[in-house]
Motif scaffolding. Structure first.
Motif, PDB file in Angstrom:
ATOM      1  N   LYS A 195      -2.366   0.671  -1.914  1.00  0.00           N
ATOM      2  CA  LYS A 195      -3.481   1.574  -2.187  1.00  0.00           C
ATOM      3  C   LYS A 195      -4.810   0.988  -1.722  1.00  0.00           C
ATOM      4  CE  LYS A 195      -1.660   4.193  -6.091  1.00  0.00           C
ATOM      5  NZ  LYS A 195      -1.768   4.484  -7.540  1.00  0.00           N
ATOM      6  N   HIS A 196      -4.897  -0.342  -1.724  1.00  0.00           N
ATOM      7  CA  HIS A 196      -6.126  -1.004  -1.289  1.00  0.00           C
ATOM      8  C   HIS A 196      -6.086  -1.404   0.183  1.00  0.00           C
ATOM      9  CE1 HIS A 196      -8.153  -1.173  -5.140  1.00  0.00           C
ATOM     10  NE2 HIS A 196      -7.057  -1.640  -5.729  1.00  0.00           N
ATOM     11  N   GLY A 197      -5.042  -0.986   0.900  1.00  0.00           N
ATOM     12  CA  GLY A 197      -4.961  -1.270   2.326  1.00  0.00           C
ATOM     13  C   GLY A 197      -4.549  -2.687   2.657  1.00  0.00           C
ATOM     14  N   LEU A 198      -3.941  -3.400   1.699  1.00  0.00           N
ATOM     15  CA  LEU A 198      -3.560  -4.798   1.902  1.00  0.00           C
ATOM     16  C   LEU A 198      -2.098  -4.875   2.336  1.00  0.00           C
ATOM     17  CD1 LEU A 198      -5.340  -6.153  -1.299  1.00  0.00           C
ATOM     18  CD2 LEU A 198      -6.176  -6.277   1.060  1.00  0.00           C
ATOM     19  N   LYS A 199      -1.860  -4.571   3.602  1.00  0.00           N
ATOM     20  CA  LYS A 199      -0.495  -4.476   4.116  1.00  0.00           C
ATOM     21  C   LYS A 199       0.276  -5.791   3.982  1.00  0.00           C
ATOM     22  CE  LYS A 199       2.113  -3.604   8.379  1.00  0.00           C
ATOM     23  NZ  LYS A 199       2.024  -3.261   9.816  1.00  0.00           N
ATOM     24  N   GLN A 200      -0.337  -6.904   4.409  1.00  0.00           N
ATOM     25  CA  GLN A 200       0.387  -8.177   4.398  1.00  0.00           C
ATOM     26  C   GLN A 200       0.751  -8.593   2.988  1.00  0.00           C
ATOM     27  OE1 GLN A 200       1.620  -9.790   7.122  1.00  0.00           O
ATOM     28  NE2 GLN A 200       2.718 -10.865   5.480  1.00  0.00           N
ATOM     29  N   ARG A 201      -0.135  -8.375   2.046  1.00  0.00           N
ATOM     30  CA  ARG A 201       0.157  -8.733   0.666  1.00  0.00           C
ATOM     31  C   ARG A 201       1.280  -7.865   0.114  1.00  0.00           C
ATOM     32  NH1 ARG A 201       0.260 -12.559  -1.227  1.00  0.00           N
ATOM     33  NH2 ARG A 201      -0.793 -12.448  -3.250  1.00  0.00           N
TER      34      ARG A 201
END
Length: 430
Positions: A142-148
């Motif tokens: 949801k926050h755009g943190l793909k790698q995480r």
């Protein structure tokens, strides 16, 4: 678990900050926090401490959820979360912890995020841990943190439980869709199939929605066809997703086509169908925005739309909705009460349903149908409005009843209900 969050939002067409109203106490806190800059000061921390100590558990957690969703006030979520964790009633919650960890990561507070995750991981068994990682994937996405999100997926796959494998695929597919990466989600569906898992309705709906939100309608239709080819029949939910996506881009001709397809396939319309379609009709929205001028009959509404709308497809959409049976599903009728329930309807939907309701009442009364002792319209008192206690649907009903000299008045015992004796309503209409 994650599917509900993803699939419910577009049709609703509401900003996340407005989905759940706060009390005046909560609103005052948010207003105070917005003064003095985005970073918490000692004054802000004092306000948060006093608020948490004087508020109920429900109100405190609801306010925290607003901070999670707010772009301007999210930096205040951590001090409030810490204060909440010190209360006697606090019980560790995997969803709150996942939301907090992702928010900290987004704001560059990596050490605090990792500390929170480690503290959570250490106290969980395999089953609870798998749920926590799924929630982390969703929150990071949801926050755009793909790698995480991918890191959490890798940790999830390490858990030695058979059920975790499928759960991991579902969560990461949902995550890619939340990230706006439907192509990556489709690739994972292929990988899922190779691993021996058949895609479910959830995967198809999520990917179709993600393509549609991006305006990639050909791809969205392809996924819907693939869903049919796999043996999963089209239903109200997937049709509402398609309609909401077309509506966001003003593709009214396509909306007319899909509404008619729903009718041809005998797929039931729902309240959300009304909301999805009518929220995409600019002339209808404009008409309802002038409560002292809007027509008080369906015939009058159609005539005004035909004169004012720049698109004939908008009129066609309204006519298609009017011929549906949604009213029958929202209208209860017995010897004791004839009740119309407007819960879940947005303002335009409530207006159109009310016009249909008036015609239906006239028809039933003229046919000699059993006369209820009471006639009521339930619209809510504004608990879930953007400003608590100010319900736009209630204001709409009140204006319509006033302009039509209706006997229905606000119930003294329930301010979210209009009521009158059945005989009085019959005399008024007939």
């Amino acid at each position: 678990m994650a599917a509900v969050l993803l699939l419910s939002s577009p049709a609703a067409s509401k900003p996340p900050e407005l989905r759940c109203a706060l009390s005046k106490q909560g609103q005052r806190l948010l207003s105070s926090l917005s003064d003095g800059g985005p970073q918490p000061s000692s004054t802000h921390l004092t306000l948060i401490r006093k608020f948490v100590s004087s508020s109920s558990k429900t109100l405190t957690l609801k306010t925290l959820s607003h901070l999670f969703l707010s772009h301007n006030l999210s930096s205040f979520a951590l001090p409030m979360y810490r204060r909440i964790s010190e209360t006697q009633w606090f019980k560790w919650n995997p969803k709150l912890a996942a939301q907090m960890a992702a928010l900290l990561e987004k704001h560059g507070r990596f050490v605090e995020s990792e500390t929170l995750i480690l503290e959570s991981v250490q106290k969980l068994g395999f089953r609870e841990l798998s749920i926590f990682y799924c929630l982390l994937i969703e929150s990071y996405s949801k926050h755009g943190l793909k790698q995480r999100a991918l890191d959490s997926y890798a940790h999830l796959r390490e858990i030695p439980l058979p059920s975790v494998i499928r759960r991991g695929y579902e969560s990461m597919i949902n995550g890619f869709c939340l990230l706006g990466l439907p192509c990556d989600a489709e690739e994972m569906v292929e990988e899922m199939g190779i691993a021996g898992f058949r895609p479910s309705t959830f995967e198809f709906r999520s990917i179709a929605l993600s393509y549609g939100r991006s305006g990639l309608f050909e791809e969205m239709r392809r996924v819907v066809r693939r869903m049919e080819d796999s043996g999963i029949g089209l239903d109200t939910v997937i049709m509402n997703i398609v309609l909401s996506c077309y509506g966001e881009y003003g593709e009214m001709l396509e909306m007319v086509s899909w509404v008619r397809k729903m009718r041809d396939l005998d797929i039931a319309f729902s309240v959300r169908t009304y909301n999805s379609v009518l929220n995409s009709c600019p002339t209808m929205i404009s008409i309802v925005g002038e409560p002292d001028k809007f027509p008080l009959s369906i015939v009058g509404l159609v005539e005004k739309l035909e004169k004012a709308s720049s698109s004939p497809n908008e009129v066609l959409l309204i006519k298609e909705l009017v011929s549906s049976v949604v009213l029958e599903e929202t209208l209860e009728w017995s010897s004791s009460e004839g009740k119309l329930d407007l819960h879940g309807m947005h303002t335009c939907s409530s207006y159109l349903i009310l016009l249909q309701w008036l015609e239906e009442l006239r028809l039933r009364f003229s046919e000699g149908t059993v006369l209820p002792l009471e006639i009521s319209v339930v619209c809510g008192s504004g608990k879930n409005s953007s400003i608590r206690g100010e319900s736009p649907v209630k204001a709409l009903v009140s204006e319509m009843m006033f302009r039509m000299s209706s006997p229905l008045k606000v119930d003294r015992k329930n301010t979210g209900r209009f009521v009158a004796r059945g005989k009085a309503v019959k005399d008024w209409l007939c």
